[in-house]
Motif scaffolding. Structure first.
Motif, PDB file in Angstrom:
ATOM      1  N   THR A 157       0.859  -1.184   0.000  1.00  0.00           N
ATOM      2  CA  THR A 157       0.000   0.000   0.000  1.00  0.00           C
ATOM      3  C   THR A 157       0.891   1.228   0.000  1.00  0.00           C
ATOM      4  OG1 THR A 157      -1.722  -1.167   1.220  1.00  0.00           O
ATOM      5  CG2 THR A 157      -1.831   1.240   1.209  1.00  0.00           C
ATOM      6  N   VAL A 158       0.958   1.896  -1.106  1.00  0.00           N
ATOM      7  CA  VAL A 158       1.868   3.020  -1.268  1.00  0.00           C
ATOM      8  C   VAL A 158       1.075   4.265  -1.649  1.00  0.00           C
ATOM      9  CG1 VAL A 158       2.333   2.373  -3.666  1.00  0.00           C
ATOM     10  CG2 VAL A 158       3.945   3.859  -2.463  1.00  0.00           C
ATOM     11  N   THR A 159       1.452   5.384  -1.073  1.00  0.00           N
ATOM     12  CA  THR A 159       0.773   6.653  -1.324  1.00  0.00           C
ATOM     13  C   THR A 159       1.800   7.704  -1.708  1.00  0.00           C
ATOM     14  OG1 THR A 159      -0.857   6.096   0.370  1.00  0.00           O
ATOM     15  CG2 THR A 159      -0.802   8.387  -0.383  1.00  0.00           C
ATOM     16  N   ALA A 160       1.487   8.468  -2.722  1.00  0.00           N
ATOM     17  CA  ALA A 160       2.369   9.572  -3.120  1.00  0.00           C
ATOM     18  C   ALA A 160       2.253  10.699  -2.110  1.00  0.00           C
ATOM     19  CB  ALA A 160       2.002  10.067  -4.507  1.00  0.00           C
ATOM     20  N   GLN A 161       3.366  11.349  -1.843  1.00  0.00           N
ATOM     21  CA  GLN A 161       3.402  12.508  -0.953  1.00  0.00           C
ATOM     22  C   GLN A 161       3.909  13.712  -1.748  1.00  0.00           C
ATOM     23  OE1 GLN A 161       2.351  12.487   2.284  1.00  0.00           O
ATOM     24  NE2 GLN A 161       1.779  10.332   2.029  1.00  0.00           N
ATOM     25  N   LYS A 162       3.233  14.812  -1.579  1.00  0.00           N
ATOM     26  CA  LYS A 162       3.580  16.021  -2.329  1.00  0.00           C
ATOM     27  C   LYS A 162       3.810  17.163  -1.347  1.00  0.00           C
ATOM     28  CE  LYS A 162       1.655  19.012  -5.987  1.00  0.00           C
ATOM     29  NZ  LYS A 162       1.498  20.238  -5.199  1.00  0.00           N
ATOM     30  N   ALA A 163       4.912  17.862  -1.520  1.00  0.00           N
ATOM     31  CA  ALA A 163       5.219  19.083  -0.764  1.00  0.00           C
ATOM     32  C   ALA A 163       5.469  20.181  -1.794  1.00  0.00           C
ATOM     33  CB  ALA A 163       6.436  18.873   0.126  1.00  0.00           C
ATOM     34  N   CYS A 169       7.335   9.091  -1.264  1.00  0.00           N
ATOM     35  CA  CYS A 169       6.285   8.088  -1.079  1.00  0.00           C
ATOM     36  C   CYS A 169       6.149   7.700   0.390  1.00  0.00           C
ATOM     37  CB  CYS A 169       6.598   6.827  -1.896  1.00  0.00           C
ATOM     38  SG  CYS A 169       6.545   7.067  -3.689  1.00  0.00           S
ATOM     39  N   THR A 170       4.999   7.152   0.710  1.00  0.00           N
ATOM     40  CA  THR A 170       4.756   6.611   2.049  1.00  0.00           C
ATOM     41  C   THR A 170       4.139   5.225   1.913  1.00  0.00           C
ATOM     42  OG1 THR A 170       4.424   8.775   3.068  1.00  0.00           O
ATOM     43  CG2 THR A 170       3.450   6.903   4.191  1.00  0.00           C
ATOM     44  N   LEU A 171       4.663   4.278   2.658  1.00  0.00           N
ATOM     45  CA  LEU A 171       4.068   2.941   2.729  1.00  0.00           C
ATOM     46  C   LEU A 171       3.174   2.866   3.951  1.00  0.00           C
ATOM     47  CD1 LEU A 171       7.083   0.547   1.973  1.00  0.00           C
ATOM     48  CD2 LEU A 171       5.280   1.299   0.404  1.00  0.00           C
ATOM     49  N   THR A 172       2.020   2.248   3.788  1.00  0.00           N
ATOM     50  CA  THR A 172       1.146   1.956   4.932  1.00  0.00           C
ATOM     51  C   THR A 172       1.195   0.449   5.158  1.00  0.00           C
ATOM     52  OG1 THR A 172      -0.293   3.825   4.415  1.00  0.00           O
ATOM     53  CG2 THR A 172      -1.182   2.125   5.862  1.00  0.00           C
ATOM     54  N   THR A 177       0.646   1.313  10.518  1.00  0.00           N
ATOM     55  CA  THR A 177       1.747   2.265  10.650  1.00  0.00           C
ATOM     56  C   THR A 177       2.244   2.683   9.270  1.00  0.00           C
ATOM     57  OG1 THR A 177       3.389   0.484  10.768  1.00  0.00           O
ATOM     58  CG2 THR A 177       2.476   1.300  12.851  1.00  0.00           C
ATOM     59  N   THR A 178       2.881   3.833   9.225  1.00  0.00           N
ATOM     60  CA  THR A 178       3.365   4.361   7.949  1.00  0.00           C
ATOM     61  C   THR A 178       4.873   4.562   8.002  1.00  0.00           C
ATOM     62  OG1 THR A 178       2.964   6.650   8.633  1.00  0.00           O
ATOM     63  CG2 THR A 178       1.195   5.539   7.431  1.00  0.00           C
ATOM     64  N   VAL A 179       5.475   4.431   6.831  1.00  0.00           N
ATOM     65  CA  VAL A 179       6.917   4.639   6.690  1.00  0.00           C
ATOM     66  C   VAL A 179       7.141   5.514   5.459  1.00  0.00           C
ATOM     67  CG1 VAL A 179       9.177   3.578   6.350  1.00  0.00           C
ATOM     68  CG2 VAL A 179       7.418   2.381   7.669  1.00  0.00           C
ATOM     69  N   ASP A 180       7.843   6.627   5.642  1.00  0.00           N
ATOM     70  CA  ASP A 180       8.195   7.471   4.509  1.00  0.00           C
ATOM     71  C   ASP A 180       9.351   6.856   3.737  1.00  0.00           C
ATOM     72  OD1 ASP A 180       6.282   9.390   5.055  1.00  0.00           O
ATOM     73  OD2 ASP A 180       7.623  10.601   6.300  1.00  0.00           O
ATOM     74  N   VAL A 181       9.369   7.118   2.443  1.00  0.00           N
ATOM     75  CA  VAL A 181      10.450   6.633   1.586  1.00  0.00           C
ATOM     76  C   VAL A 181      10.991   7.815   0.793  1.00  0.00           C
ATOM     77  CG1 VAL A 181      11.161   4.971  -0.165  1.00  0.00           C
ATOM     78  CG2 VAL A 181       9.252   4.423   1.387  1.00  0.00           C
ATOM     79  N   THR A 183      13.096   8.794  -1.933  1.00  0.00           N
ATOM     80  CA  THR A 183      13.650   8.052  -3.073  1.00  0.00           C
ATOM     81  C   THR A 183      14.872   8.717  -3.696  1.00  0.00           C
ATOM     82  OG1 THR A 183      12.108   9.141  -4.584  1.00  0.00           O
ATOM     83  CG2 THR A 183      11.404   7.055  -3.623  1.00  0.00           C
ATOM     84  N   THR A 184      15.235   9.903  -3.236  1.00  0.00           N
ATOM     85  CA  THR A 184      16.409  10.559  -3.811  1.00  0.00           C
ATOM     86  C   THR A 184      17.704  10.089  -3.163  1.00  0.00           C
ATOM     87  OG1 THR A 184      16.242  12.421  -2.268  1.00  0.00           O
ATOM     88  CG2 THR A 184      15.103  12.644  -4.385  1.00  0.00           C
ATOM     89  N   ASN A 185      17.607   9.143  -2.212  1.00  0.00           N
ATOM     90  CA  ASN A 185      18.796   8.660  -1.509  1.00  0.00           C
ATOM     91  C   ASN A 185      18.685   7.143  -1.336  1.00  0.00           C
ATOM     92  OD1 ASN A 185      20.601   7.971   0.849  1.00  0.00           O
ATOM     93  ND2 ASN A 185      20.982  10.179   0.728  1.00  0.00           N
ATOM     94  N   PRO A 186      19.748   6.404  -1.612  1.00  0.00           N
ATOM     95  CA  PRO A 186      19.661   4.941  -1.470  1.00  0.00           C
ATOM     96  C   PRO A 186      19.384   4.484  -0.044  1.00  0.00           C
ATOM     97  CG  PRO A 186      21.947   5.634  -1.850  1.00  0.00           C
ATOM     98  CD  PRO A 186      21.071   6.829  -2.107  1.00  0.00           C
ATOM     99  N   PHE A 187      19.613   5.365   0.942  1.00  0.00           N
ATOM    100  CA  PHE A 187      19.319   5.038   2.334  1.00  0.00           C
ATOM    101  C   PHE A 187      18.098   5.809   2.830  1.00  0.00           C
ATOM    102  CE2 PHE A 187      23.914   4.681   1.652  1.00  0.00           C
ATOM    103  CZ  PHE A 187      24.071   3.318   1.874  1.00  0.00           C
ATOM    104  N   GLY A 188      17.212   6.142   1.899  1.00  0.00           N
ATOM    105  CA  GLY A 188      16.087   7.004   2.226  1.00  0.00           C
ATOM    106  C   GLY A 188      14.867   6.291   2.769  1.00  0.00           C
ATOM    107  N   PHE A 189      14.933   4.969   2.967  1.00  0.00           N
ATOM    108  CA  PHE A 189      13.797   4.272   3.570  1.00  0.00           C
ATOM    109  C   PHE A 189      13.719   4.665   5.038  1.00  0.00           C
ATOM    110  CE2 PHE A 189      11.445   0.726   5.421  1.00  0.00           C
ATOM    111  CZ  PHE A 189      10.404   0.590   4.519  1.00  0.00           C
ATOM    112  N   GLU A 190      12.586   5.184   5.436  1.00  0.00           N
ATOM    113  CA  GLU A 190      12.363   5.665   6.798  1.00  0.00           C
ATOM    114  C   GLU A 190      13.389   6.762   7.129  1.00  0.00           C
ATOM    115  OE1 GLU A 190      10.978   3.767  11.084  1.00  0.00           O
ATOM    116  OE2 GLU A 190      12.176   2.542   9.703  1.00  0.00           O
ATOM    117  N   PRO A 191      13.303   7.910   6.463  1.00  0.00           N
ATOM    118  CA  PRO A 191      14.261   8.993   6.714  1.00  0.00           C
ATOM    119  C   PRO A 191      14.224   9.421   8.180  1.00  0.00           C
ATOM    120  CG  PRO A 191      12.382   9.773   5.432  1.00  0.00           C
ATOM    121  CD  PRO A 191      12.290   8.289   5.465  1.00  0.00           C
ATOM    122  N   GLY A 192      15.407   9.698   8.692  1.00  0.00           N
ATOM    123  CA  GLY A 192      15.552  10.029  10.102  1.00  0.00           C
ATOM    124  C   GLY A 192      16.048   8.864  10.918  1.00  0.00           C
TER     125      GLY A 192
END
Length: 499
Positions: A157-163, A169-172, A177-181, A183-192
């Motif tokens: 379940t993936v949702t686009a995020q726009k700023a 993207c965000t996975l549900t 629970t949700t996890v941001d992704v 995608t501009t960084n290879p280590f960008g899964f769950e930033p922070g």
């Protein structure tokens, strides 16, 4: 917002791609960029979600990569190969069962495989999917669309995020629970979060991808997400003044977005901005009529918005001013154009333009009349509802009336003398009681009449012809009884005669 029922087709036969002809308004022979979508899509229906491959083909199409182009087949081939690899990883990760942790592991694996097989260099302005798939150069939009499609292909379940300045993207997960992704960084899964890197010797290393440009973020639809590709590229084309491609691409994006939302409103605004900037190219060249024609055509195809209205009003106003300056408002060409433009002009600007046209028509008409006919015409014009409801028009008519009265009185003086001129000036003052010029002219006529009579009287009196001089003086006073000059002459004559 304009709507369309044409979207993507069924899974196997991805889509029907149609190039549309240049749009030339039947009413105006001027050729403009096409206002039709650069591409149209047939689909099972507006409520059916796009398949992952349809998402990629849409992104390629909006990247101006068509089935006829060199990179189309290779781009799809590379995506298909990556999707197969991702699906094999899904099967391996889920082999022991699907859990929240395995979902997270799969989500992270997708990002890793994107960087292993496709992504190699970030470039902020590189939105095109074909460029990303063929040489690995990407930005937040192109990489997040790729992740979106791959995650969807895996059943996540993936949702686009726009700023305002970013997309991700965000996975549900199955537990909500949700996890941001990022995608501009290879280590960008769950930033922070901290990600352990391959160790070098005994040293353990970690990477933390910060949350950047996330302010103002919100979830958005997959169509809005894919449409960002067209949005970025059409904006670049606009900056290059390539409106022939920018306009139909922005129109295709609008036709593709099948929803009503603030994001969809932004898509319409993006099309409006490109169209208005194109109209400004005509305005800068003082081709105001072409600017109005173009925006009229935009409105016919996509409807009126506040953004378009402002530019349209300005273009039509400037078209009218041009016609006024060139003395063309009575021409058939101008009338035909204006009759077409007028209904779409906003009410306040309609009133402003009507005032200008009414005033100019009166000026042009009265300039071709004799002063006497012009006075009658202007008096009638002053009584119209349009004139009486507009102070500026009334002031202009009164100014024209004054000018024609002054002209007529001067002509009368030349032909019939000062006294007749004074009589006309008296009528003119009754017509325009606030005119100081007419009041002064009336007094000047009476003064000149008195001087004329005085000179004739003085000549006879100096010759001793007092009886004849008195008749001249009394006749003059009968005509001009308030004249101080003539009253003084009579007083002096009586003194001479001992009266």
């Amino acid at each position: 917002m304009a709507k369309t029922n044409r979207i993507f087709s069924a899974l196997k036969k991805s889509f029907f791609l149609a190039s549309l002809a240049l749009c030339i308004s039947a009413a105006f022979p001027q050729s403009f960029p096409s206002l039709e979508p650069a591409f149209t899509f047939n689909s099972r229906g507006p409520d059916i979600s796009l398949s992952p491959r349809e998402m990629i083909t849409a992104g390629l199409t909006f990247s101006l990569c068509t089935p006829e182009s060199a990179g189309w087949k290779e781009s799809l081939s590379r995506y298909d190969a990556l999707e197969r690899k991702v699906l094999r990883s899904r099967d391996e990760i889920y082999s022991a069962g699907k859990t929240v942790e395995s979902e997270k592991a799969l989500g992270e694996k997708i990002l890793t495989l994107m960087y292993e097989d496709i992504l190699s260099r970030y470039e902020s302005g590189q939105t095109r999917l074909d460029t990303m798939l063929l040489n690995g150069t990407y930005n937040c939009v192109s990489s997040s669309v790729l992740y979106h499609a791959l995650a969807k292909a895996c059943g996540l379940t993936v949702t686009a995020q726009k700023a305002p300045e970013h997309a991700f993207c965000t996975l549900t997960l199955s537990d909500g629970t949700t996890v941001d992704v990022e995608t501009t960084n290879p280590f960008g899964f769950e930033p922070g979060a901290m990600h352990e890197l391959p160790s070098e010797g005994n040293e353990t290393r970690y990477a933390v991808v910060p949350r950047k440009l996330y302010t103002g973020r919100h979830s958005t639809s997959e169509r809005i997400h894919i449409g960002l590709v067209a949005g970025n590229i059409s904006a670049q084309l606009m900056d290059e003044k390539n409106y022939a491609q920018a306009v139909p691409l922005a129109a295709a994006r609008l036709a593709f977005i099948q929803e009503q939302s603030p994001d969809a409103d932004e898509v319409r605004t993006a099309l409006d901005t490109i169209c208005c900037n194109y109209s400004n190219e005509f305005q800068k060249n003082r081709e105001h009529s072409k600017a109005a024609q173009w925006l009229y055509a935009v409105t016919e195809r996509w409807g009126m918005t506040g953004h378009i209205q402002t530019y349209y009003d300005n273009a039509v106003r400037n078209t009218v001013i041009d016609a006024i300056n060139k003395k063309e408002i009575l021409s058939g060409r101008f009338k035909e154009q204006y009759e077409r433009f007028y209904p779409l002009v906003s009410a306040p600007v309609q009133k402003e333009i009507n005032s200008m046209l009414f005033t100019e028509s009166i000026i042009e008409a009265s300039q071709n009349m004799s002063a006497e006919n012009a006075i009658a015409y202007l008096r009638n014009s002053r009584e119209t509802k349009t004139a009486q409801g507009d102070k500026k028009i009334m002031a202009q008519i009164n100014s024209l009336l004054e000018y024609n009265w002054l002209t007529k009185i001067n002509d009368t003086i030349t032909s019939y003398g000062y006294l007749e001129g004074a009589r006309e000036a008296d009528e003119a003052v009754r017509d325009l009681p606030s005119s100081t010029n007419l009041k002064k002219l009336k007094q000047q006529c009476l003064q000149n009449h008195a001087i004329t009579v005085h000179n004739e009287f003085a000549g006879l009196a100096n010759e001793g012809k007092f009886s004849e001089a008195r008749k001249i003086l009394e006749a003059g006073l009968e005509q001009n009884p308030q004249s101080k000059i003539l009253l003084d002459d009579l007083k002096k004559l009586k003194k001479i005669l001992g009266e």
